[in-house]
Design a protein around this motif. Structure first.
Motif, PDB file in Angstrom:
ATOM      1  N   ARG A  40      99.707  -0.199  94.378  1.00  0.00           N
ATOM      2  CA  ARG A  40      99.966   1.175  93.949  1.00  0.00           C
ATOM      3  C   ARG A  40     100.716   1.200  92.622  1.00  0.00           C
ATOM      4  O   ARG A  40     100.369   1.968  91.712  1.00  0.00           O
ATOM      5  N   VAL A  41     101.727   0.371  92.493  1.00  0.00           N
ATOM      6  CA  VAL A  41     102.482   0.334  91.239  1.00  0.00           C
ATOM      7  C   VAL A  41     101.581  -0.159  90.097  1.00  0.00           C
ATOM      8  O   VAL A  41     101.612   0.388  88.990  1.00  0.00           O
ATOM      9  N   ALA A  42     100.762  -1.155  90.373  1.00  0.00           N
ATOM     10  CA  ALA A  42      99.846  -1.662  89.346  1.00  0.00           C
ATOM     11  C   ALA A  42      98.839  -0.594  88.929  1.00  0.00           C
ATOM     12  O   ALA A  42      98.489  -0.477  87.744  1.00  0.00           O
ATOM     13  N   GLU A  43      98.366   0.183  89.897  1.00  0.00           N
ATOM     14  CA  GLU A  43      97.419   1.259  89.594  1.00  0.00           C
ATOM     15  C   GLU A  43      98.035   2.280  88.653  1.00  0.00           C
ATOM     16  O   GLU A  43      97.396   2.740  87.702  1.00  0.00           O
ATOM     17  N   ILE A  44      99.283   2.639  88.911  1.00  0.00           N
ATOM     18  CA  ILE A  44      99.969   3.592  88.037  1.00  0.00           C
ATOM     19  C   ILE A  44     100.233   2.966  86.675  1.00  0.00           C
ATOM     20  O   ILE A  44     100.011   3.588  85.627  1.00  0.00           O
ATOM     21  N   ARG A  45     100.707   1.717  86.680  1.00  0.00           N
ATOM     22  CA  ARG A  45     101.030   1.030  85.424  1.00  0.00           C
ATOM     23  C   ARG A  45      99.816   0.981  84.496  1.00  0.00           C
ATOM     24  O   ARG A  45      99.957   1.094  83.272  1.00  0.00           O
ATOM     25  N   GLU A  46      98.655   0.853  85.071  1.00  0.00           N
ATOM     26  CA  GLU A  46      97.441   0.708  84.274  1.00  0.00           C
ATOM     27  C   GLU A  46      97.152   1.932  83.416  1.00  0.00           C
ATOM     28  O   GLU A  46      96.544   1.816  82.352  1.00  0.00           O
ATOM     29  N   VAL A  47      97.592   3.127  83.843  1.00  0.00           N
ATOM     30  CA  VAL A  47      97.273   4.340  83.089  1.00  0.00           C
ATOM     31  C   VAL A  47      98.401   4.765  82.161  1.00  0.00           C
ATOM     32  O   VAL A  47      98.265   5.762  81.440  1.00  0.00           O
ATOM     33  N   LEU A  48      99.516   4.020  82.151  1.00  0.00           N
ATOM     34  CA  LEU A  48     100.676   4.419  81.362  1.00  0.00           C
ATOM     35  C   LEU A  48     100.764   3.619  80.069  1.00  0.00           C
ATOM     36  O   LEU A  48     100.442   2.429  80.041  1.00  0.00           O
ATOM     37  N   PRO A  49     101.252   4.235  79.009  1.00  0.00           N
ATOM     38  CA  PRO A  49     101.583   3.458  77.814  1.00  0.00           C
ATOM     39  C   PRO A  49     102.678   2.443  78.137  1.00  0.00           C
ATOM     40  O   PRO A  49     103.467   2.646  79.064  1.00  0.00           O
ATOM     41  N   PRO A  50     102.756   1.354  77.376  1.00  0.00           N
ATOM     42  CA  PRO A  50     103.726   0.297  77.698  1.00  0.00           C
ATOM     43  C   PRO A  50     105.176   0.757  77.723  1.00  0.00           C
ATOM     44  O   PRO A  50     105.998   0.192  78.456  1.00  0.00           O
ATOM     45  N   HIS A  51     105.517   1.782  76.933  1.00  0.00           N
ATOM     46  CA  HIS A  51     106.921   2.190  76.848  1.00  0.00           C
ATOM     47  C   HIS A  51     107.350   3.097  77.998  1.00  0.00           C
ATOM     48  O   HIS A  51     108.549   3.378  78.145  1.00  0.00           O
ATOM     49  N   VAL A  52     106.420   3.571  78.815  1.00  0.00           N
ATOM     50  CA  VAL A  52     106.756   4.488  79.907  1.00  0.00           C
ATOM     51  C   VAL A  52     107.071   3.680  81.166  1.00  0.00           C
ATOM     52  O   VAL A  52     106.234   2.919  81.648  1.00  0.00           O
ATOM     53  N   THR A  53     108.282   3.850  81.692  1.00  0.00           N
ATOM     54  CA  THR A  53     108.693   3.110  82.874  1.00  0.00           C
ATOM     55  C   THR A  53     108.289   3.845  84.149  1.00  0.00           C
ATOM     56  O   THR A  53     107.986   5.038  84.129  1.00  0.00           O
ATOM     57  N   ILE A  54     108.332   3.109  85.249  1.00  0.00           N
ATOM     58  CA  ILE A  54     108.068   3.672  86.574  1.00  0.00           C
ATOM     59  C   ILE A  54     109.346   3.560  87.388  1.00  0.00           C
ATOM     60  O   ILE A  54     109.919   2.471  87.526  1.00  0.00           O
ATOM     61  N   GLY A  55     109.795   4.686  87.922  1.00  0.00           N
ATOM     62  CA  GLY A  55     110.965   4.689  88.784  1.00  0.00           C
ATOM     63  C   GLY A  55     110.606   5.157  90.174  1.00  0.00           C
ATOM     64  O   GLY A  55     109.921   6.173  90.338  1.00  0.00           O
ATOM     65  N   VAL A  56     111.042   4.424  91.179  1.00  0.00           N
ATOM     66  CA  VAL A  56     110.762   4.798  92.559  1.00  0.00           C
ATOM     67  C   VAL A  56     111.851   5.745  93.053  1.00  0.00           C
ATOM     68  O   VAL A  56     113.016   5.622  92.683  1.00  0.00           O
ATOM     69  N   SER A  57     111.460   6.709  93.844  1.00  0.00           N
ATOM     70  CA  SER A  57     112.410   7.560  94.560  1.00  0.00           C
ATOM     71  C   SER A  57     112.091   7.462  96.043  1.00  0.00           C
ATOM     72  O   SER A  57     111.223   6.693  96.445  1.00  0.00           O
ATOM     73  N   GLY A  58     112.788   8.259  96.850  1.00  0.00           N
ATOM     74  CA  GLY A  58     112.658   8.053  98.286  1.00  0.00           C
ATOM     75  C   GLY A  58     113.459   6.810  98.636  1.00  0.00           C
ATOM     76  O   GLY A  58     112.943   5.685  98.612  1.00  0.00           O
ATOM     77  N   ASP A  59     114.740   6.976  98.915  1.00  0.00           N
ATOM     78  CA  ASP A  59     115.647   5.833  99.040  1.00  0.00           C
ATOM     79  C   ASP A  59     115.168   4.744 100.001  1.00  0.00           C
ATOM     80  O   ASP A  59     115.360   3.561  99.714  1.00  0.00           O
ATOM     81  N   PRO A  60     114.550   5.074 101.133  1.00  0.00           N
ATOM     82  CA  PRO A  60     114.089   3.994 102.002  1.00  0.00           C
ATOM     83  C   PRO A  60     113.055   3.087 101.344  1.00  0.00           C
ATOM     84  O   PRO A  60     112.852   1.957 101.801  1.00  0.00           O
ATOM     85  N   SER A  61     112.403   3.565 100.276  1.00  0.00           N
ATOM     86  CA  SER A  61     111.382   2.772  99.580  1.00  0.00           C
ATOM     87  C   SER A  61     111.924   2.015  98.380  1.00  0.00           C
ATOM     88  O   SER A  61     111.160   1.368  97.671  1.00  0.00           O
ATOM     89  N   ALA A  62     113.219   2.086  98.128  1.00  0.00           N
ATOM     90  CA  ALA A  62     113.763   1.515  96.897  1.00  0.00           C
ATOM     91  C   ALA A  62     113.482   0.026  96.767  1.00  0.00           C
ATOM     92  O   ALA A  62     112.960  -0.438  95.739  1.00  0.00           O
TER      93      ALA A  62
END
Length: 297
Positions: free
Chosen positions: A173-195
């Motif tokens: 899932r993270v890789a799928e999202i990363r693939e559509v983002l420019p390199p400078h855009v980070t991914i932050g997880v929310s939902g504390d149990p998923s941290a």
């Protein structure tokens, strides 16, 4: 700047007025704990319940007490013109970035949401975090929409909901999202149990509810994940599992976190904006028991 641990503190009220002194104390506590950033006026900060004047006060107070820790401020509102005004106020207060969730009484379309971000980002002088919180906004981003919005100017990070429990599915899932983002855009997880799962799967940041009130255990989890100590990060999350269970039991994190903050004397009793009344006496006893059992008091 949009990596590591971003702590989301409460905005405490007293007699239906923002408790500026208590809020300054929360921000000072986070600064001294060493969090990587502070996000004022997130969902934990009850932004949707506050007036423009209150939100201006909160943003300014956060910046004044955060020292060198970057402060991000939520700017979500029902109308684009209101969002733009809140963005101006936040920038005037000196924030390092803004956080925007798409709010709507009427159901929003993808074009509505893209247009919101297009209009807002065009007038920003600071970076923006895209806030995907379907539980409160009732809008679900597609991966394609992440990519469209991330290509806009000033977009710096995407705050995603919790990742799948299965480690392989989380990585995918993270890789799928990363693939559509420019390199400078980070991914932050929310939902504390998923941290822990999100950080191990490749997320750059944890946008954390619990860190706003209890930063040390959240920092321990993040630092372990950043150092590649995956088992330690998982154990840190498992240790906090009784808190995650309380979040599920009591309809989300806000009431639980406010009860903890009130028990620790960080904010006054009945600190939430009405009509949210918080937990009853028996429910608070459950929360306090968990906090004391975990040695967090």
């Amino acid at each position: 700047m949009f990596t590591g641990l971003s702590a989301f503190p409460l905005t405490p009220l007293g007699d239906d007025v923002v408790d500026e002194a208590a809020y300054a104390g929360l921000i000072t506590r986070l600064r001294e704990a060493g969090v990587d950033s502070i996000t004022a006026l997130g969902s934990t900060g009850s932004y949707a319940y506050l007036s423009r004047q209150e939100r201006r006060l909160v943003a300014r107070t956060a910046v004044e007490n955060a020292g060198s820790v970057p402060v991000f401020a939520g700017i979500g509102a029902m109308r684009t013109s209101q969002v733009q005004a809140l963005a101006d106020d936040a920038q005037d207060a000196g924030v390092a970035g803004v956080l925007l969730a798409p709010l709507g009484y009427q159901a929003l379309t993808e074009d509505d949401v893209f247009g919101l971000y297009e209009d807002v980002t065009s007038g920003l002088s600071v970076p923006l975090i895209v806030y995907d919180n379907p539980g409160t906004t009732h809008f679900t981003f597609t991966t394609e929409l992440y990519g469209r919005i991330a290509a806009l100017p000033n977009v710096a990070s995407i705050k995603i909901p919790g990742v799948p429990v299965d480690p392989a599915a989380a990585r995918d899932r993270v890789a799928e999202i990363r693939e559509v983002l420019p390199p400078h855009v980070t991914i932050g997880v929310s939902g504390d149990p998923s941290a822990a799962s999100g950080l191990i799967a490749g997320c750059d940041a944890w946008y954390s509810v619990i860190a706003g009130t209890l930063p040390p255990p959240a920092l321990a989890l993040v630092r372990a994940a950043q150092a590649g100590r995956q088992d330690e990060a998982r154990r840190a999350s498992e240790r906090l599992a009784p808190l995650w269970d309380l979040f599920a039991q009591f309809g989300g994190s806000l009431r639980v976190v406010s009860a903890i903050a009130e028990h620790l004397g960080l904010v006054r009793p009945r600190s939430l904006p009405l009509p949210i009344r918080g937990l009853d006496q028996a429910e608070r006893a459950c929360v306090i028991a968990v906090v004391e059992e975990l040695g967090l008091a």
